[in-house]
Design a protein around this motif. Sequence first.
Motif, mmCIF file in Angstrom:
data_model
loop_
_atom_site.group_PDB
_atom_site.id
_atom_site.type_symbol
_atom_site.label_atom_id
_atom_site.label_comp_id
_atom_site.label_asym_id
_atom_site.label_seq_id
_atom_site.Cartn_x
_atom_site.Cartn_y
_atom_site.Cartn_z
ATOM 1 N N VAL A 121 -8.577 -5.298 8.202
ATOM 2 C CA VAL A 121 -9.759 -5.029 7.397
ATOM 3 C C VAL A 121 -10.144 -6.250 6.569
ATOM 4 O O VAL A 121 -9.296 -6.841 5.900
ATOM 5 C CB VAL A 121 -9.489 -3.832 6.439
ATOM 6 N N ASP A 122 -11.420 -6.614 6.628
ATOM 7 C CA ASP A 122 -11.935 -7.660 5.746
ATOM 8 C C ASP A 122 -11.852 -7.166 4.310
ATOM 9 O O ASP A 122 -12.090 -5.982 4.043
ATOM 10 C CB ASP A 122 -13.402 -7.976 6.068
ATOM 11 N N TRP A 123 -11.577 -8.074 3.382
ATOM 12 C CA TRP A 123 -11.493 -7.694 1.971
ATOM 13 C C TRP A 123 -12.781 -7.046 1.484
ATOM 14 O O TRP A 123 -12.755 -6.126 0.671
ATOM 15 C CB TRP A 123 -11.168 -8.915 1.111
ATOM 16 N N VAL A 124 -13.910 -7.498 1.987
ATOM 17 C CA VAL A 124 -15.190 -6.963 1.550
ATOM 18 C C VAL A 124 -15.351 -5.490 1.956
ATOM 19 O O VAL A 124 -16.162 -4.773 1.383
ATOM 20 C CB VAL A 124 -16.357 -7.835 2.076
ATOM 21 N N ASP A 125 -14.562 -5.037 2.916
ATOM 22 C CA ASP A 125 -14.642 -3.656 3.398
ATOM 23 C C ASP A 125 -13.618 -2.738 2.744
ATOM 24 O O ASP A 125 -13.389 -1.625 3.211
ATOM 25 C CB ASP A 125 -14.483 -3.623 4.922
ATOM 26 N N LEU A 126 -12.998 -3.205 1.671
ATOM 27 C CA LEU A 126 -12.048 -2.379 0.919
ATOM 28 C C LEU A 126 -12.612 -2.092 -0.467
ATOM 29 O O LEU A 126 -13.185 -2.978 -1.098
ATOM 30 C CB LEU A 126 -10.698 -3.085 0.794
ATOM 31 N N ASP A 127 -12.439 -0.868 -0.923
ATOM 32 C CA ASP A 127 -12.914 -0.504 -2.259
ATOM 33 C C ASP A 127 -11.884 -0.819 -3.325
ATOM 34 O O ASP A 127 -12.214 -1.357 -4.364
ATOM 35 C CB ASP A 127 -13.240 0.991 -2.322
ATOM 36 N N LEU A 128 -10.652 -0.439 -3.070
ATOM 37 C CA LEU A 128 -9.635 -0.669 -4.086
ATOM 38 C C LEU A 128 -8.248 -0.560 -3.491
ATOM 39 O O LEU A 128 -8.050 -0.060 -2.388
ATOM 40 C CB LEU A 128 -9.797 0.290 -5.267
ATOM 41 N N ALA A 129 -7.302 -1.060 -4.279
ATOM 42 C CA ALA A 129 -5.882 -0.942 -3.943
ATOM 43 C C ALA A 129 -5.201 -0.387 -5.186
ATOM 44 O O ALA A 129 -5.428 -0.877 -6.293
ATOM 45 C CB ALA A 129 -5.303 -2.296 -3.567
ATOM 46 N N ASP A 130 -4.399 0.620 -5.013
ATOM 47 C CA ASP A 130 -3.743 1.280 -6.138
ATOM 48 C C ASP A 130 -2.232 1.181 -5.971
ATOM 49 O O ASP A 130 -1.681 1.698 -4.995
ATOM 50 C CB ASP A 130 -4.189 2.741 -6.209
ATOM 51 N N TRP A 131 -1.568 0.500 -6.903
ATOM 52 C CA TRP A 131 -0.114 0.352 -6.876
ATOM 53 C C TRP A 131 0.507 1.394 -7.792
ATOM 54 O O TRP A 131 0.215 1.439 -8.983
ATOM 55 C CB TRP A 131 0.279 -1.051 -7.310
ATOM 56 N N GLU A 132 1.336 2.252 -7.222
ATOM 57 C CA GLU A 132 2.086 3.235 -7.998
ATOM 58 C C GLU A 132 3.500 2.691 -8.142
ATOM 59 O O GLU A 132 4.318 2.821 -7.231
ATOM 60 C CB GLU A 132 2.085 4.579 -7.285
ATOM 61 N N ALA A 133 3.772 2.076 -9.295
ATOM 62 C CA ALA A 133 5.032 1.366 -9.504
ATOM 63 C C ALA A 133 6.248 2.277 -9.389
ATOM 64 O O ALA A 133 7.257 1.900 -8.790
ATOM 65 C CB ALA A 133 5.018 0.662 -10.858
ATOM 66 N N GLU A 134 6.172 3.461 -9.955
ATOM 67 C CA GLU A 134 7.332 4.358 -9.928
ATOM 68 C C GLU A 134 7.700 4.778 -8.513
ATOM 69 O O GLU A 134 8.869 4.918 -8.189
ATOM 70 C CB GLU A 134 7.079 5.585 -10.802
ATOM 71 N N GLN A 135 6.692 4.979 -7.677
ATOM 72 C CA GLN A 135 6.943 5.363 -6.279
ATOM 73 C C GLN A 135 7.034 4.150 -5.359
ATOM 74 O O GLN A 135 7.325 4.307 -4.179
ATOM 75 C CB GLN A 135 5.834 6.298 -5.766
ATOM 76 N N GLU A 136 6.749 2.963 -5.894
ATOM 77 C CA GLU A 136 6.686 1.742 -5.086
ATOM 78 C C GLU A 136 5.794 1.955 -3.857
ATOM 79 O O GLU A 136 6.175 1.722 -2.722
ATOM 80 C CB GLU A 136 8.083 1.263 -4.681
ATOM 81 N N ARG A 137 4.572 2.406 -4.161
ATOM 82 C CA ARG A 137 3.629 2.776 -3.100
ATOM 83 C C ARG A 137 2.278 2.109 -3.351
ATOM 84 O O ARG A 137 1.748 2.154 -4.454
ATOM 85 C CB ARG A 137 3.460 4.287 -3.090
ATOM 86 N N LEU A 138 1.752 1.481 -2.306
ATOM 87 C CA LEU A 138 0.442 0.852 -2.360
ATOM 88 C C LEU A 138 -0.521 1.682 -1.527
ATOM 89 O O LEU A 138 -0.267 1.931 -0.346
ATOM 90 C CB LEU A 138 0.511 -0.582 -1.818
ATOM 91 N N THR A 139 -1.625 2.106 -2.140
ATOM 92 C CA THR A 139 -2.658 2.848 -1.430
ATOM 93 C C THR A 139 -3.890 1.965 -1.332
ATOM 94 O O THR A 139 -4.363 1.430 -2.333
ATOM 95 C CB THR A 139 -3.004 4.163 -2.156
ATOM 96 N N ILE A 140 -4.392 1.815 -0.131
ATOM 97 C CA ILE A 140 -5.568 1.002 0.154
ATOM 98 C C ILE A 140 -6.719 1.950 0.477
ATOM 99 O O ILE A 140 -6.587 2.816 1.343
ATOM 100 C CB ILE A 140 -5.323 0.061 1.357
ATOM 101 N N VAL A 141 -7.846 1.773 -0.210
ATOM 102 C CA VAL A 141 -9.002 2.642 -0.020
ATOM 103 C C VAL A 141 -10.141 1.833 0.604
ATOM 104 O O VAL A 141 -10.676 0.931 -0.036
ATOM 105 C CB VAL A 141 -9.463 3.256 -1.359
ATOM 106 N N PRO A 142 -10.490 2.144 1.857
ATOM 107 C CA PRO A 142 -11.606 1.447 2.512
ATOM 108 C C PRO A 142 -12.941 1.814 1.870
ATOM 109 O O PRO A 142 -13.090 2.885 1.274
ATOM 110 C CB PRO A 142 -11.561 1.963 3.958
#
Length: 181
Positions: free
Chosen positions: A68-89
């Motif tokens: 995915v091109d960066w321009v096609d992503l809305d946000l990235a959410d890092w949940e530190a406690e779960q060590e989980r990265l969520t990428i939102v197109p």
Amino acid sequence: MRPPWSPWRRDTAAPPRDVLDAGGVRSREVMAAAPSGPLWLVATRTRLLLLAAVGDGEQRTVELLRDVDWVDLDLADWEAEQERLTIVPSDATVAPWTVDLAATDAKDLLVVVRERLSSTMVLERHASLDGRRVTAVGRRRTPADPVQWRVRYAEGTDPDDPDVRRAAARLLASAQDEVGG
């Protein structure tokens, strides 16, 4: 001793050659990368890739899951406690994707993800209509590229509601006027 693999490399792991090949990425293009079991998340200047390695030795194959091109992503959410990265197109029809990453492996990647997403942002404006939230977002790949506009609707906001549509249209027009396009 690991050989240097990128001018951006700090203490992140270098993706194996077969991972880079499957993503069509040269090692010098990699700004940061992080493993997650059989998965690799690889960030370059222009895109974010998610790859999966399956098997071992000569039986090992690597599949490109997301590119995915960066321009096609809305946000990235890092949940530190779960060590989980969520990428939102940006495309609302494409589901967000989640990768579990060890914080020690992901530190540099998280910095690059934030920087690359911020680098594409031109303008973001919000409006609220009786508790329903609408956001106009303008992004572009480079300063020379035209701005790509999108409207995001918060969860529970019906984009087909006539009042919401009018509010979104006004918000988008105002945002476009603000940046001249």
